[in-house]
Design a protein around this motif. Sequence first.
Motif, PDB file in Angstrom:
ATOM      1  N   GLU A  92      44.085 -50.918   3.486  1.00  0.00           N
ATOM      2  CA  GLU A  92      43.782 -52.033   3.567  1.00  0.00           C
ATOM      3  C   GLU A  92      43.145 -52.546   4.726  1.00  0.00           C
ATOM      4  O   GLU A  92      42.348 -53.351   4.821  1.00  0.00           O
ATOM      5  CB  GLU A  92      45.034 -53.161   3.245  1.00  0.00           C
ATOM      6  N   ILE A  95      39.746 -51.494   5.198  1.00  0.00           N
ATOM      7  CA  ILE A  95      38.617 -52.443   4.393  1.00  0.00           C
ATOM      8  C   ILE A  95      38.570 -53.579   5.464  1.00  0.00           C
ATOM      9  O   ILE A  95      37.333 -54.121   5.453  1.00  0.00           O
ATOM     10  CB  ILE A  95      39.261 -52.626   3.072  1.00  0.00           C
ATOM     11  N   GLN A  96      39.664 -54.061   5.856  1.00  0.00           N
ATOM     12  CA  GLN A  96      39.616 -55.333   6.501  1.00  0.00           C
ATOM     13  C   GLN A  96      38.642 -55.237   7.816  1.00  0.00           C
ATOM     14  O   GLN A  96      37.991 -55.961   8.153  1.00  0.00           O
ATOM     15  CB  GLN A  96      41.184 -55.408   6.963  1.00  0.00           C
ATOM     16  N   VAL A  99      34.969 -54.717   6.727  1.00  0.00           N
ATOM     17  CA  VAL A  99      34.394 -56.098   6.446  1.00  0.00           C
ATOM     18  C   VAL A  99      34.035 -57.073   7.791  1.00  0.00           C
ATOM     19  O   VAL A  99      33.074 -57.794   7.736  1.00  0.00           O
ATOM     20  CB  VAL A  99      35.238 -56.854   5.402  1.00  0.00           C
ATOM     21  N   VAL A 117      33.694 -46.518   3.034  1.00  0.00           N
ATOM     22  CA  VAL A 117      35.122 -46.395   3.505  1.00  0.00           C
ATOM     23  C   VAL A 117      35.675 -45.379   2.554  1.00  0.00           C
ATOM     24  O   VAL A 117      35.256 -45.138   1.475  1.00  0.00           O
ATOM     25  CB  VAL A 117      35.850 -47.678   3.700  1.00  0.00           C
ATOM     26  N   VAL A 119      38.414 -43.887   0.384  1.00  0.00           N
ATOM     27  CA  VAL A 119      39.425 -44.470  -0.259  1.00  0.00           C
ATOM     28  C   VAL A 119      40.318 -43.293  -1.009  1.00  0.00           C
ATOM     29  O   VAL A 119      39.725 -42.640  -1.693  1.00  0.00           O
ATOM     30  CB  VAL A 119      39.141 -45.523  -1.328  1.00  0.00           C
ATOM     31  N   TYR A 132      42.443 -56.833  -3.679  1.00  0.00           N
ATOM     32  CA  TYR A 132      42.311 -56.982  -2.471  1.00  0.00           C
ATOM     33  C   TYR A 132      41.044 -57.033  -1.758  1.00  0.00           C
ATOM     34  O   TYR A 132      40.724 -57.814  -1.061  1.00  0.00           O
ATOM     35  CB  TYR A 132      43.176 -55.734  -1.679  1.00  0.00           C
ATOM     36  N   LEU A 133      40.017 -56.127  -2.671  1.00  0.00           N
ATOM     37  CA  LEU A 133      38.812 -56.152  -2.093  1.00  0.00           C
ATOM     38  C   LEU A 133      37.953 -57.464  -2.462  1.00  0.00           C
ATOM     39  O   LEU A 133      37.580 -58.108  -1.394  1.00  0.00           O
ATOM     40  CB  LEU A 133      38.043 -54.991  -3.139  1.00  0.00           C
ATOM     41  N   CYS A 136      39.264 -60.005   0.558  1.00  0.00           N
ATOM     42  CA  CYS A 136      38.526 -59.680   1.624  1.00  0.00           C
ATOM     43  C   CYS A 136      37.148 -60.137   1.724  1.00  0.00           C
ATOM     44  O   CYS A 136      36.672 -60.591   2.742  1.00  0.00           O
ATOM     45  CB  CYS A 136      38.665 -58.171   2.074  1.00  0.00           C
ATOM     46  N   LEU A 147      29.320 -52.389   1.040  1.00  0.00           N
ATOM     47  CA  LEU A 147      30.618 -51.952   1.345  1.00  0.00           C
ATOM     48  C   LEU A 147      30.464 -50.717   0.238  1.00  0.00           C
ATOM     49  O   LEU A 147      30.571 -50.919  -0.768  1.00  0.00           O
ATOM     50  CB  LEU A 147      31.837 -52.778   1.176  1.00  0.00           C
ATOM     51  N   LEU A 149      32.362 -47.317  -1.378  1.00  0.00           N
ATOM     52  CA  LEU A 149      33.717 -46.725  -1.721  1.00  0.00           C
ATOM     53  C   LEU A 149      33.308 -45.399  -1.807  1.00  0.00           C
ATOM     54  O   LEU A 149      32.973 -44.968  -2.945  1.00  0.00           O
ATOM     55  CB  LEU A 149      34.402 -47.438  -2.844  1.00  0.00           C
ATOM     56  N   TYR A 175      30.371 -53.194  -6.083  1.00  0.00           N
ATOM     57  CA  TYR A 175      30.211 -52.184  -5.306  1.00  0.00           C
ATOM     58  C   TYR A 175      29.567 -50.851  -5.612  1.00  0.00           C
ATOM     59  O   TYR A 175      29.522 -50.594  -6.952  1.00  0.00           O
ATOM     60  CB  TYR A 175      31.869 -51.885  -4.776  1.00  0.00           C
TER      61      TYR A 175
END
Length: 292
Positions: A92, A95-96, A99, A117, A119, A132-133, A136, A147, A149, A175
């Motif tokens: 997390e 990702i934060q 972003v 990123v 994962v 969560y995605l 954000c 972004l 994955l 995504y």
Amino acid sequence: AQKTSNRKSRGIYEPDMHTYLKETMLSEMNLRRGLDFNEFKLFYQPQVNCRTGEVTGFEALIRWQHPERGLILPGDFIDLAESTGLITPMGEWVIQEAVAQLKKWDTPPYDKLTISVNVSPRHFLHHNFPFYLHQCMSDSGISPERLVLEITENVALEDQKAVTSRINLLTEMGYAVSIDDFGKGYSAFIYLQHFPIQQIKIDRQFINGLGKDTKSIGIVQTIIHLAELLGLQTIGEGVETKEQWDILKQLGCTELQGFYFSKPVPIEEINRQFLNHHQIGKLFLPVQMETT
Ligand code: C2E
Ligand code: MG
Ligand code: MG
Ligand code: MG
């Protein structure tokens, strides 16, 4: 290696086992503390368009800036993070950070740059991951296709239905899902058959053989051909020479990444060295400007 020889010469088992346990517990505690104290850092490695050499984006790679041990590579802590469940808060955080970086690149030509990123399977399948995605991204104003994955073939070892519906959902959310280290494991073709992915990253070991043996050329050519038929992008990983670049260009690979272009470096370096070199709205690496 030192520990093994101690164990052998002293012939003691239990105290070592005790030390071993203590060390693992300490590292788990360390990892937790590292997260709390913000000791992790993302390094960025450029990805370039294979035909033109233009920078299209970066892969974010995590490092641990340990106060005593210095810079630690993910190979030394990802497994522990995965087995302790700390991979979820760590992922997390990644990702934060990514972003936040994308948000800074908000003017042309930077606003086209992507960040990939990594994962972990556990995090990818975690029930909260899409939420969560969404959380954000929703107030960032960034379009989700910036972004990417990256998941590895290990995800396919999990429940195939769960993986398929997870990839479907993320794709619907906008995504791009990329298969990392493609060809390295046992399940490469399962991905192509079942999962709605956008991109495959051809494993470094095949790229490494380009220009050395004809088998590698055959394998890479076949992967690229198959990807073209299925409408997928290909990224050649671990490109270290101009010769490998030339071969991959000839084979029609979409993008490249590797030490030939740049090692993973801190964001300050990216901004200072690379992104200041833009010409007519296009981004090139210094090495690019010398060779093209
Ligand atoms: P990966 O995702 O396949 O990342 C590529 C790795 O290859 C990186 O190692 C990079 O430094 C290295 N590499 C890139 N170009 C070259 C080249 O030309 N030659 C050679 N010999 N190596 C090259 P790194 O940064 O040590 O990462 C290792 C692995 O750790 C990654 O493999 C990824 O699976 C995992 N990892 C890294 N960051 C994260 C993260 O934030 N989350 C998770 N879950 N895993 C991560
Ligand atoms: Mg890209
Ligand atoms: Mg990766
Ligand atoms: Mg890889």
